[in-house]
Design an enzyme around this catalytic site. Structure first.
Site, short mmCIF file in Angstrom:
data_model
loop_
_atom_site.label_atom_id
_atom_site.label_comp_id
_atom_site.label_asym_id
_atom_site.label_seq_id
_atom_site.Cartn_x
_atom_site.Cartn_y
_atom_site.Cartn_z
CB THR A 122 107.90 56.03 -3.14
OG1 THR A 122 107.31 54.80 -3.59
CG2 THR A 122 108.96 55.93 -2.18
CD GLU A 123 102.10 55.29 -3.40
OE1 GLU A 123 101.66 54.46 -3.21
OE2 GLU A 123 102.60 55.97 -2.45
CB VAL A 124 103.93 62.39 -3.70
CG1 VAL A 124 102.48 62.31 -3.21
CG2 VAL A 124 104.64 62.05 -2.60
NE ARG A 125 110.06 61.54 -1.72
CZ ARG A 125 111.07 61.61 -0.67
NH1 ARG A 125 112.07 61.03 -1.17
NH2 ARG A 125 111.00 62.06 0.50
CB ILE A 126 106.80 58.38 -9.56
CG1 ILE A 126 105.54 57.71 -8.79
CG2 ILE A 126 108.10 57.77 -9.02
CD1 ILE A 126 105.24 56.22 -9.50
#
Length: 247
Positions: A122-126
């Site tokens: 989920t890194e890219v989403r934050i």
């Protein structure tokens, strides 16, 4: 810190349980320090043949604790300790795994997950990137699949996780402990010195990544978390809303 890590032992298998259910076992400074210390103790204890890494609650690990994130160097050190430990580390996953938690799976020697488990980078989403956790994952996970899931942040299940090499086995219809039993029995039957030497052979490529790239990944991670996108993404996550880049 020790209260965040549950510990039990049965026939030479030490079970370390992430026990910070209030934060969904997110990787806080205290949790990372506590797990690192527990692994260090296991490594020195001749009574420990292997370690099972598991969790309480319905989440194995929610990734970095955004309210109290560990320094990149501390997380790198934890992952490297798992890889370098001269005893096998087996992940027992019965819940959700996100972001930094996937790095724990990549560092473990064996990982088995139930059908209740879900996984997502989920890194890219934050507004950041999976920098530090790429060290154990890039040598072990199918490149095309890793590209897809790291770029999109999609959620996938245990069967897909096994197919791409993120975990060893999806338990499927088996009870999770039943699925783990053959591996743990095999570890109990193995010579400790032979296990140490075999693990050394199997993890050589992963350790090369730490030697060559850890410093760069630590710097990249620190840089990304200081960027405006990361500040906005983390704020949006904590406020349970979409960041402004969502179309």
């Amino acid at each position: 810190m020790t209260e965040l890590i549950g510990r039990t032992r049965a026939r030479g298998i030490e079970t370390l349980s992430l026990d910070a259910t209030d934060t969904r076992n997110a990787l806080s400074r205290a949790l990372v320090a506590g797990l690192t210390d527990a692994l260090k103790q296991c490594g020195k204890d001749p009574g420990v043949r292997a370690i099972v890494l598991t969790h309480t609650g319905n989440t194995f690990c929610a990734g970095a604790d955004l309210r109290d994130p560990p320094p990149a160097k501390a997380l790198t050190g934890l992952l490297e300790r798992i890889v370098k430990l001269r005893k096998p580390v087996v992940a027992r996953v019965a819940g959700h795994v996100r972001a930094g938690g996937l790095g724990l799976l990549g560092a473990c020697d064996i990982a088995v997950a139930s059908d209740a488990a879900t996984f997502a980078f989920t890194e890219v989403r934050i507004g950041v990137a999976p920098a530090v956790i790429s060290l154990p994952l890039l040598p072990r996970v199918a490149p095309r699949a890793l590209a897809r899931y790291c770029l999109t942040g999609e959620t996938f299940g245990a069967t897909e996780a096994a197919r791409i090499g993120l975990i060893t086995q999806a338990a499927g219809d088996l009870d999770l402990d039943e699925a783990l039993a053959p591996a743990l029995d095999g570890l109990r039957r193995a010579s400790p010195s032979a296990l140490a030497r075999t693990k050394e052979l199997l993890t050589a490529t992963v350790l090369e990544a730490f030697v060559e790239d850890a410093g760069e990944m630590n710097r990249l991670s620190a840089s990304l978390f200081a960027q405006p996108d990361a500040r906005e993404g983390m704020t949006a996550f904590l406020e349970r809303r979409d960041p402004p880049w969502v179309l």
